[in-house]
Structure formats: C-alpha cells, structure tokens
Write a protein that holds these residues in place. Structure first.
Motif, PDB file in Angstrom:
ATOM      1  N   GLU A 235       0.777  -1.253  -0.026  1.00 53.25           N
ATOM      2  CA  GLU A 235      -0.078  -0.076  -0.016  1.00 53.25           C
ATOM      3  C   GLU A 235       1.032   1.088  -0.075  1.00 53.25           C
ATOM      4  O   GLU A 235       2.089   1.235   0.432  1.00 53.25           O
ATOM      5  CB  GLU A 235      -0.868   0.052   1.253  1.00 53.25           C
ATOM      6  CG  GLU A 235      -0.313   0.229   2.274  1.00 53.25           C
ATOM      7  CD  GLU A 235      -1.019  -0.285   3.709  1.00 53.25           C
ATOM      8  OE1 GLU A 235      -2.243  -0.860   3.611  1.00 53.25           O
ATOM      9  OE2 GLU A 235      -0.722   0.264   4.821  1.00 53.25           O
TER      10      GLU A 235
ATOM     11  N   ASP B  59      -9.879   4.918   9.008  1.00 51.81           N
ATOM     12  CA  ASP B  59      -8.645   5.380   7.836  1.00 51.81           C
ATOM     13  C   ASP B  59      -9.205   6.086   6.738  1.00 51.81           C
ATOM     14  O   ASP B  59      -8.708   7.061   6.221  1.00 51.81           O
ATOM     15  CB  ASP B  59      -7.968   4.078   7.554  1.00 51.81           C
ATOM     16  CG  ASP B  59      -6.596   3.738   8.232  1.00 51.81           C
ATOM     17  OD1 ASP B  59      -6.366   4.540   9.071  1.00 51.81           O
ATOM     18  OD2 ASP B  59      -6.026   3.103   7.563  1.00 51.81           O
ATOM     19  N   HIS B  63      -8.370   9.793   5.516  1.00 48.96           N
ATOM     20  CA  HIS B  63      -7.737   9.887   4.115  1.00 48.96           C
ATOM     21  C   HIS B  63      -8.521  10.747   3.057  1.00 48.96           C
ATOM     22  O   HIS B  63      -8.076  11.718   2.278  1.00 48.96           O
ATOM     23  CB  HIS B  63      -7.721   8.492   3.308  1.00 48.96           C
ATOM     24  CG  HIS B  63      -6.377   7.653   3.913  1.00 48.96           C
ATOM     25  ND1 HIS B  63      -6.493   6.344   4.185  1.00 48.96           N
ATOM     26  CD2 HIS B  63      -5.204   7.846   4.297  1.00 48.96           C
ATOM     27  CE1 HIS B  63      -5.498   5.829   4.664  1.00 48.96           C
ATOM     28  NE2 HIS B  63      -4.549   6.931   4.528  1.00 48.96           N
ATOM     29  N   ASN B 107      -9.673   2.252   1.207  1.00 46.57           N
ATOM     30  CA  ASN B 107      -8.604   2.907   1.614  1.00 46.57           C
ATOM     31  C   ASN B 107      -7.006   2.830   0.528  1.00 46.57           C
ATOM     32  O   ASN B 107      -6.454   3.861   0.608  1.00 46.57           O
ATOM     33  CB  ASN B 107      -8.068   2.249   2.991  1.00 46.57           C
ATOM     34  CG  ASN B 107      -8.538   2.922   4.015  1.00 46.57           C
ATOM     35  OD1 ASN B 107      -8.671   4.288   3.985  1.00 46.57           O
ATOM     36  ND2 ASN B 107      -9.010   2.498   5.227  1.00 46.57           N
ATOM     37  N   ARG B 111      -5.143   6.072  -0.622  1.00 48.66           N
ATOM     38  CA  ARG B 111      -3.643   5.958  -0.536  1.00 48.66           C
ATOM     39  C   ARG B 111      -2.754   6.171  -1.745  1.00 48.66           C
ATOM     40  O   ARG B 111      -2.006   7.120  -1.665  1.00 48.66           O
ATOM     41  CB  ARG B 111      -3.198   4.708   0.344  1.00 48.66           C
ATOM     42  CG  ARG B 111      -3.419   4.692   1.749  1.00 48.66           C
ATOM     43  CD  ARG B 111      -2.985   3.306   2.273  1.00 48.66           C
ATOM     44  NE  ARG B 111      -3.255   3.063   3.643  1.00 48.66           N
ATOM     45  CZ  ARG B 111      -2.110   3.470   4.666  1.00 48.66           C
ATOM     46  NH1 ARG B 111      -0.926   3.986   4.012  1.00 48.66           N
ATOM     47  NH2 ARG B 111      -2.452   3.482   5.938  1.00 48.66           N
ATOM     48  N   GLN B 144      -2.299   9.416  11.829  1.00 48.14           N
ATOM     49  CA  GLN B 144      -2.425   7.797  11.082  1.00 48.14           C
ATOM     50  C   GLN B 144      -1.409   6.975  11.743  1.00 48.14           C
ATOM     51  O   GLN B 144      -1.805   5.882  12.276  1.00 48.14           O
ATOM     52  CB  GLN B 144      -1.810   8.075   9.616  1.00 48.14           C
ATOM     53  CG  GLN B 144      -1.720   6.759   8.803  1.00 48.14           C
ATOM     54  CD  GLN B 144      -3.040   6.332   8.307  1.00 48.14           C
ATOM     55  OE1 GLN B 144      -4.040   7.212   7.994  1.00 48.14           O
ATOM     56  NE2 GLN B 144      -3.160   4.837   8.305  1.00 48.14           N
TER      57      GLN B 144
END
Lengths: 420, 185
Positions: A235, B59, B63, B107, B111, B144
């Motif tokens: 990721e 999350d 984000h 997510n 990201r 985070q």
C-alpha cells in the motif's frame, strides 16, 4: 483492487529499471525478483535436494574426496535460508574432519533481495582485517542449489548474553554494563576499520564504486530503495514519497569513499560469551561503497536503541549517542559531518521502511520465503520507524529543505531519541 | 450461534503453547522461533479483531479529509476523479453492509491517490505550496501513525511510549479529521 506488482508485465519492469538507475548487480537482482514474481514457490527446501546441490557445488570446487554430514536448518536471520553441516575435506593439502560450515541460500523473494556475489566478494575483501565467516564457495547463479547461495565457515559465538532476550532478528538485545564495556569499543573499532579499509586489489567487480565529489553513491542508493518501494509495497504511504523527495533535493557530494557495511547494528555480530570478544561481523549482503555516515545513522536509529539501567537510551544497546559518535571519530580519525549524519538518519529510516513494510511484507504476502510468519510479524516495526521518520522530517527545517536551501537550524539530535 | 472468534483464537494459542511448541525438536531453532511467532501473531490478531472494521473506517475518513485538505491547497492539482472517490469513500463507514474488504480497497485507492499527489506537489515550482503540503502530510501522518502503532503495539517494537496510546482511545480521538481546521487556525 488489481495490483500490477503481483504480476508485473515486461514493459512495466523495463520502465521501472529506466526510472531508477542503480548499480548493475542491484539492478540484476531486483529485475530477477520481478521476473520470478509469478513463479510458484517450489518446495525446494527438502534436505535431500539441498544435500544433492551442495555435494554438486563442492565437488566442482575441490578435487579431493569429501563427506557432508549432519545437514540441518540453522535458525536466525529472516532474509536467507540457512543450513549448517559438518564437512570432512582437504583444504590446501590439510585434511580437516568435521569442519562446521554454513550454507546461505536465497529464498524466492526476501526482505532484502541482493546478489550473493556482492556479499561473497566483500567477505573475501575484508577477511584478513575484520572477523567474518570465512567464505569458501559461491553458487551465484544457483546452478547447483536452485537459487543463489554461498558457503562459509561456521563461527562460534552468541548474539546476546545467555540470559538475554530479544525480539526477532536480534532487535532489542540488551547488554549489562559489563558487556557494554567489553563489546562497545570493539563494535566501534570494527566499524571504524571497515570505513577506512584499503580494499585495493580485491575483486570487487560486482560493485559500482562512486567517485568523491559526485552524488553517484547517494543517487544509486536512493534509486535502489525507491525502486524497492515502488516494486514491493502493498500500500502507498505518503510520508515515504515526501521523504524520497526530501532526500533527492538535499543530497550532497561524497566526501570520502568508504566500504559501508549496510546493516551494522547489535544483532549482526556474534561474541564469545566468556571472553566477550567479538568473533564475527555478520550480514554483509547490504554492503556498498559510499558515505560512512549511513552506517552511523543506521546503528544509532531509535528503533535499535535499548535503555540502560537508568532508562537512558543506548544506541545499538551499547553507547549513548554522543559517546557513540565521539568514540567513532577517535577510532576512525574521520570527522562526523552533522549535516550528513542528519541526512542519513532520514535515509536510514526511509530505507528501513522500504525493507520491512515493502519488501518483507510483499515476500510474505506471496509466500516466498521460509520465514513468512516472521516477516509478517516484523512488519509491525515499520510503524514506529515511520513515526521516527515523521518526527525527524518534521524537525528539519522543512520549508528551506524543500526549497533546496541548506538547513539553517541545527537539529537537536538527542531530542529524537526514544524516551524509555 | 457461532463459537466466538476470540474463543477459537484462544484455543489455538493454547494448543500452540502447550502441545505443539513443546513437541518440537529442541535442535530445530527455526521451528521453535516460528512457533513462538505464530502464538504471538494469533494473540495479536485476537487483540486486533474487534477493532479492524473500526480502524479501516477511521482510515477512510482520515484519507478523505486529507484529500479535501490538499484540494484546498490547489484544487487544480487534484483531479475531479480523486475528489469524487474521496467523497464516495466517506459514505462507506456509515453503511452497515460494507465489508472489510470494501473498506480496505477504498483505503488503498485513496492512499495511492494521496501518494501520487504528494509526489506531484513535491515537484511543484511554488515553494509555498510545497511547504504547505509537506506540513499537511506530516500532520496527517501523526494521527495515522498513532493508530497504526497502537494497532501493532503488542509486537513490542515501539520505542515512543509517550505517544503510544490504547487502540480504542486513538480510534475515538476526535482530532483525526481536523487538518483543515488546524490549517485555517
């Protein structure tokens, strides 16, 4: 969500090689890794296959009869498969019986993907000056053992005191004052020796050695680990992009070419538990030629610190930071450039995260190693690494840094150490 | 009714510690170390499992808030697609039918977009924009990483105890999505 990294097409591999030019043998190892990514992890760890390959390798290297005995897996290390065995053989006319040896063999993928030839050449280059496992044979292409491998002599020693504890890969080893007093000066002295070693005459053909006054070394290093991150991450992490950009904008020309160990820390040396003499420095696979400040920054990272009896952090479990650096200067006769040291602190954290959160978890995700469960566990270290990186990036004068201007504010190094 | 996941994990840990690990040949140090790590990993999962969905939901919101903050810096640099993705993603945590995999995919997509934006902004000519974005990212990562670190705290690697909080507490902290507000203040 489709991840191109799971099955990288040839044109993607070509483009990534072009984007991140690095040392020839780093490129070859990383390219091989990508090309093999879709290959199933074969069960080649059966001892009879290893024994056959090992016999084949040794028979090509020595004309005299030999016997391999007691081949078995060896614990320790998350990056290579390791086996120990006893060898009856003849070395330069001398008959040796039961000489203990270690076979280190690449998994399909690993937390660090490197060419075994680099490690083998470094061991040969330093063996008369630094205590290292004696290198015997190399199967760089995996012609005999299925994957790249080397065979070295076994060196006796322990990683931690007999009553000590640690997390995986030797992280968190603690030493009492007696051990620190005995091991600390040796640890510093060997590091100084590595950095000032004259290796002229040694076969270092697998390395691209940088020139003083250029940024060849750091450019290749940044590209190496930016490539690993790009190829392996499961990721995205914005802080990693930010750090990479900062590193590219703030690099400096090399002031002195050193041999750099690349993973110099407690956990990567063995010592005799009685005499407390360091018997060997291990894990040379990340070695390169470049800036000595990398090893200093790596060995002093907060994640490799443990507290002393009063709770004060000790770098590599041996010295307070200032003592570590001043002792190194004395031992090496080389000055520490504070600005370079700070730079390499950011680089060291960024690289560590590329390894643990990128390559390590990718290898475990693809079931590519014999230590997948350890790598998955070890991934947990990435977040304190990231926090440490975040703190350092936040502390450096970011506005001037992104402008490419020299740092004006000095950074309080001690403020970055963990409060233990 | 199903046996609880907690019950099953505890049973596995017990078997690993009391039956399997002691039966391993003591000379096989690799197997012994792995057995220890397996038991530790099962226990880690046991402690995480009740919070996984919550963690991913927070999350997603964080984000999406970060993308909104970056859009405020320079809307031209953030594509309409990314802005729409962020807006869509914000609705996910409120849907009870939303699977963990869906949250995770959202997510990961956010990201990726943020990482790309970070690289683009870092290459931007305007030093003010670069510096503002750097500040926003570093601030975002503070929250985070507080969550990430709390999530894996039982691994024992963390060395910053003063900012290592219990998982439930960091998931509840309301300041997670305050990037915009802080910047304006």
């Amino acid at each position: 969500m489709i991840d191109i990294r799971n099955s990288p097409p040839a044109d993607w591999i070509t483009s990534i090689r072009a984007r991140f030019p690095t040392e020839r043998t780093v490129d070859s190892a990383l390219t091989r890794k990508l090309e093999q990514r879709t290959c199933p992890s074969e069960d080649w760890t059966r001892e009879r296959d290893i024994a056959t390959g090992l016999r084949d390798l040794i028979s090509r290297q020595t004309p005299d009869p030999f016997t391999i005995r007691g081949l078995r897996p060896l614990s320790g290390g998350a990056s290579k498969e390791q086996y120990v065995f006893e060898l009856d053989w003849t070395y330069h006319g001398e008959r040796r019986t039961g000489e203990r040896m270690v076979l280190a063999r690449d998994p399909v993928e690993s937390i660090v993907t490197t060419e075994r030839t680099r490690e083998f050449q470094l061991l040969k280059a330093v063996k008369s000056d630094i205590p290292v496992p004696p290198p015997y044979w190399e199967d760089g292409a995996g012609a005999h053992l299925g994957r790249p491998s080397i065979v070295c002599g076994f060196v006796e020693g322990v990683q931690k005191p007999p009553t000590g504890t640690s997390n995986v890969t030797g992280i968190g080893v603690q030493f009492d004052a007696e051990h620190r007093a005995a091991l600390g000066p040796q640890f510093i002295d060997y590091l100084a020796r590595i950095h000032t070693l004259d290796v002229q005459g040694a076969d270092l053909s697998s390395f691209d050695i940088p020139s003083v006054g250029t940024t060849e070394d750091i450019d290749r290093q940044i590209n190496w680990w930016a490539r690993v991150w790009e190829e392996d991450r499961l990721e995205a992490v914005p802080l990693m992009n930010l750090a990479e950009q900062w590193l590219r904008r703030n690099r400096k020309p090399l002031d002195f070419v050193s041999l750099v160990h690349g993973d110099y820390r407690t956990g990567n040396f063995l010592f005799d538990p009685v005499s407390k003499r360091i018997t060997t420095i291990l894990d040379w696979e990340l070695g390169f030629f470049g800036d000595r400040h990398f090893d200093l920054a790596w060995a002093t990272m907060p994640l490799f610190c443990t507290p002393d009896e009063s709770g004060a952090p000790l770098c590599s479990s041996l010295y307070a930071l200032d003592d570590f650096l001043r002792n190194y200067e004395r031992a090496s006769g080389m000055p520490i450039d504070e600005e370079r040291f700070e730079y390499y602190r950011i680089f060291a954290h960024w690289r560590a995260i590329a390894m643990t959160l990128g390559a390590g978890l990718r290898a475990a995700d693809g079931s590519k190693t014999h230590q997948d469960v350890v790598l998955a566990w070890f991934g947990g270290i990435s977040y304190p690494f990231l926090e440490s990186l975040r703190q350092i990036l936040g502390n450096v004068h970011f506005v001037s840094s992104v402008n490419g201007q020299p740092e004006e504010d000095s950074v309080e190094i001690d403020s970055m150490l963990p409060k233990t | 009714m199903q046996p609880s996941i907690d019950l099953r994990l505890r049973a596995m840990i017990k078997a690993m510690k009391e039956s399997i690990a002691p039966a391993i040949d003591p000379s096989n140090q690799t197997a012994l170390e792995q057995a220890k790590v397996v038991a530790g990993s099962l226990d880690l999962i046991r402690q995480q499992i009740d919070y996984v969905h919550w963690f991913e939901a927070v999350d997603v919101l964080a984000h999406a808030a970060l993308i909104e903050a970056l859009t405020e810096v320079d809307a031209n640099s953030v594509s309409a697609t990314i802005q729409a993705d962020a807006a869509d993603a914000k609705t996910l945590p409120a849907r009870w039918q939303c699977s963990l995999a869906t949250l995770r995919d959202a997510n990961n997509a956010l990201r990726e977009s943020i990482a790309g934006l970070t690289a683009d902004f870092a290459a931007c000519e305007d030093p003010d924009i670069r510096s503002r974005v750097a500040g926003i990212i570093i601030r975002h990562e503070e929250d985070q990483l507080r969550r990430e670190r709390a999530f894996v705290a039982p691994t024992g690697f963390d060395v910053f105890p003063e900012s290592l909080l219990p998982l439930e507490k960091v998931l509840e902290i309301p300041g997670q999505f305050s990037i915009k507000a802080e910047r304006h203040s």
